[in-house]
Structures are given as structure tokens and as C-alpha cells.
Design a protein around this motif. Structure first.
Motif, PDB file in Angstrom:
ATOM      1  N   ALA A 201      34.835 -30.890 -29.157  1.00 44.29           N
ATOM      2  CA  ALA A 201      35.025 -31.028 -30.603  1.00 44.29           C
ATOM      3  C   ALA A 201      34.074 -32.062 -31.201  1.00 44.29           C
ATOM      4  O   ALA A 201      33.628 -31.926 -32.339  1.00 44.29           O
ATOM      5  CB  ALA A 201      36.471 -31.406 -30.906  1.00 44.29           C
ATOM      6  N   VAL A 202      33.764 -33.114 -30.434  1.00 42.97           N
ATOM      7  CA  VAL A 202      32.749 -34.095 -30.810  1.00 42.97           C
ATOM      8  C   VAL A 202      31.710 -34.095 -29.695  1.00 42.97           C
ATOM      9  O   VAL A 202      32.060 -34.213 -28.520  1.00 42.97           O
ATOM     10  CB  VAL A 202      33.343 -35.512 -30.976  1.00 42.97           C
ATOM     11  N   SER A 203      30.456 -33.907 -30.048  1.00 44.96           N
ATOM     12  CA  SER A 203      29.401 -33.825 -29.038  1.00 44.96           C
ATOM     13  C   SER A 203      28.171 -34.602 -29.500  1.00 44.96           C
ATOM     14  O   SER A 203      27.968 -34.815 -30.690  1.00 44.96           O
ATOM     15  CB  SER A 203      29.002 -32.369 -28.781  1.00 44.96           C
ATOM     16  N   TYR A 204      27.363 -34.991 -28.513  1.00 42.37           N
ATOM     17  CA  TYR A 204      26.106 -35.677 -28.784  1.00 42.37           C
ATOM     18  C   TYR A 204      24.953 -34.772 -28.387  1.00 42.37           C
ATOM     19  O   TYR A 204      25.061 -34.003 -27.427  1.00 42.37           O
ATOM     20  CB  TYR A 204      26.029 -36.991 -28.003  1.00 42.37           C
ATOM     21  N   GLU A 205      23.833 -34.884 -29.112  1.00 40.50           N
ATOM     22  CA  GLU A 205      22.684 -34.042 -28.796  1.00 40.50           C
ATOM     23  C   GLU A 205      21.387 -34.823 -28.927  1.00 40.50           C
ATOM     24  O   GLU A 205      21.302 -35.829 -29.625  1.00 40.50           O
ATOM     25  CB  GLU A 205      22.624 -32.826 -29.708  1.00 40.50           C
ATOM     26  N   HIS A 206      20.387 -34.312 -28.230  1.00 42.59           N
ATOM     27  CA  HIS A 206      19.006 -34.764 -28.388  1.00 42.59           C
ATOM     28  C   HIS A 206      18.171 -33.501 -28.231  1.00 42.59           C
ATOM     29  O   HIS A 206      18.131 -32.909 -27.148  1.00 42.59           O
ATOM     30  CB  HIS A 206      18.633 -35.806 -27.331  1.00 42.59           C
ATOM     31  N   VAL A 207      17.544 -33.075 -29.308  1.00 39.66           N
ATOM     32  CA  VAL A 207      16.755 -31.840 -29.316  1.00 39.66           C
ATOM     33  C   VAL A 207      15.325 -32.193 -29.695  1.00 39.66           C
ATOM     34  O   VAL A 207      15.098 -32.903 -30.676  1.00 39.66           O
ATOM     35  CB  VAL A 207      17.331 -30.809 -30.314  1.00 39.66           C
ATOM     36  N   GLU A 208      14.374 -31.720 -28.896  1.00 34.81           N
ATOM     37  CA  GLU A 208      12.957 -31.923 -29.208  1.00 34.81           C
ATOM     38  C   GLU A 208      12.256 -30.576 -29.274  1.00 34.81           C
ATOM     39  O   GLU A 208      12.396 -29.754 -28.367  1.00 34.81           O
ATOM     40  CB  GLU A 208      12.290 -32.807 -28.155  1.00 34.81           C
ATOM     41  N   ILE A 209      11.511 -30.376 -30.351  1.00 41.14           N
ATOM     42  CA  ILE A 209      10.689 -29.178 -30.507  1.00 41.14           C
ATOM     43  C   ILE A 209       9.252 -29.664 -30.600  1.00 41.14           C
ATOM     44  O   ILE A 209       8.920 -30.503 -31.436  1.00 41.14           O
ATOM     45  CB  ILE A 209      11.081 -28.382 -31.761  1.00 41.14           C
ATOM     46  N   ARG A 210       8.410 -29.147 -29.712  1.00 40.78           N
ATOM     47  CA  ARG A 210       7.011 -29.592 -29.642  1.00 40.78           C
ATOM     48  C   ARG A 210       6.085 -28.409 -29.917  1.00 40.78           C
ATOM     49  O   ARG A 210       6.093 -27.433 -29.177  1.00 40.78           O
ATOM     50  CB  ARG A 210       6.716 -30.149 -28.257  1.00 40.78           C
ATOM     51  N   PHE A 211       5.313 -28.536 -30.984  1.00 43.75           N
ATOM     52  CA  PHE A 211       4.329 -27.508 -31.322  1.00 43.75           C
ATOM     53  C   PHE A 211       2.977 -27.953 -30.775  1.00 43.75           C
ATOM     54  O   PHE A 211       2.463 -28.999 -31.159  1.00 43.75           O
ATOM     55  CB  PHE A 211       4.226 -27.327 -32.839  1.00 43.75           C
ATOM     56  N   GLY A 212       2.398 -27.151 -29.889  1.00 45.80           N
ATOM     57  CA  GLY A 212       1.077 -27.454 -29.351  1.00 45.80           C
ATOM     58  C   GLY A 212       0.012 -27.282 -30.418  1.00 45.80           C
ATOM     59  O   GLY A 212       0.240 -26.663 -31.467  1.00 45.80           O
ATOM     60  N   ARG A 213      -1.174 -27.805 -30.135  1.00 45.61           N
ATOM     61  CA  ARG A 213      -2.250 -27.746 -31.122  1.00 45.61           C
ATOM     62  C   ARG A 213      -2.582 -26.303 -31.487  1.00 45.61           C
ATOM     63  O   ARG A 213      -2.590 -25.415 -30.640  1.00 45.61           O
ATOM     64  CB  ARG A 213      -3.477 -28.490 -30.628  1.00 45.61           C
ATOM     65  N   PHE A 214      -2.798 -26.085 -32.770  1.00 47.98           N
ATOM     66  CA  PHE A 214      -3.163 -24.791 -33.338  1.00 47.98           C
ATOM     67  C   PHE A 214      -2.143 -23.688 -33.071  1.00 47.98           C
ATOM     68  O   PHE A 214      -2.475 -22.511 -33.122  1.00 47.98           O
ATOM     69  CB  PHE A 214      -4.563 -24.357 -32.874  1.00 47.98           C
TER      70      PHE A 214
END
Length: 156
Positions: free
Chosen positions: A116-129
């Protein structure tokens, strides 16, 4: 002859900025701080203290779930809730878009919480071009606190 003096621009923000992974470095907001002035404190109260029985966020789709210790991100929390969330996550959801990748269809990242209560760490990485549209789907059936970090490479 006098030596030229450099004119310095005044700082844009005179408030001290704390950056730390330790939640104890942040005081409990009382609502009078500028950054918390318009925040509904009742709705965010559950994120101001660590919740021992809190869950975590998992992902379905092209993302990887990796131990938080393996991240190369230099992101640092700047407030108490994000420091608490960062201190309580053991894994991160990471979506890498490779360099020069072009996607004509949206990339769907489906997140789900385990409690019901949660922790997150989300990373989105866009490479060059790279060129892609990422759609993040996160059901509203649980309270989630954490960070979403987006890193964009040159020309992406």
C-alpha cells in the motif's frame, strides 16, 4: 590605472540547499518553508517518516531491475521524502534507450507497487541521438514515493 574587476551576478537562490542520502540531514517540514508552502501536508505526511512495512516498485516491459548499489547516477535527494525513499530502496528500475536508436512506437514501462506504501527509484537513460517516446504506467492503487531520473544524451 586600476585593474578591471569582474562583476558577479547575484545567486538566483539564496536559500541553502541540502543534498544528502541520509534522511536525518533533513528537518521535518512544518509547511512554512517556501518549497512546501502549497503542499497538502496531510496527503504527504506518510512520506515524511520511514515506513518499515513499505514495499517496492517492480517493472514489466523492457526495463531492468538492478541493485541500487550498481547505479552510476549522481542524483542526490534534496528533500526529506526523497531521501527516505532512496534510503529504503534496494533495487532500481532502469530503462536504457541505446544510442542512435529510433522507435516509431511508444515504449511502455509498466510499474507496479508491492504494498500500500512503496518506495521507488526509476531511471530512464536516453543514449546520444536516440529518439523514443516512453509511456510510464503506474496504477494509483498505492502510495509511492521516490525518484524518477531522466538522463538525455547529446542530440536525443
Amino acid at each position: 590605472m586600476t585593474s578591471p574587476t569582474a562583476e558577479l551576478a547575484p545567486p538566483l537562490d539564496l536559500a541553502p540547499r541540502v543534498r544528502s542520502l541520509d534522511p536525518a540531514d533533513f528537518s521535518l517540514p512544518n509547511g512554512r518553508e517556501e518549497e512546501w508552502r502549497f503542499t497538502p501536508s496531510g496527503a504527504f505526511a506518510q512520506f515524511m517518516e520511514s515506513v518499515p512495512e513499505a514495499g517496492h516498485v517492480t517493472a514489466a516491459g523492457p526495463a531492468l531491475v538492478v541493485p541500487i548499489s550498481e547505479l552510476s547516477s549522481t542524483w542526490m535527494p534534496i528533500d526529506r521524502p526523497s531521501a527516505i525513499a532512496r534510503a529504503n530502496v534496494s533495487h532500481a528500475v532502469v530503462l536504457d534507450i541505446p544510442a542512435d536508436h529510433e522507435s516509431s512506437e511508444p515504449i511502455h514501462l509498466r510499474l507496479s507497487a508491492t504494498a500500500a506504501v512503496s518506495y521507488e527509484h526509476v531511471e530512464i537513460r536516453f543514449g546520444r541521438f536516440s529518439k523514443a517516446t516512453v509511456v510510464i504506467e503506474q496504477p494509483a492503487d498505492s502510495a509511492v514515493s521516490g525518484a524518477l531520473i531522466v538522463t538525455v544524451g547529446d542530440g536525443a
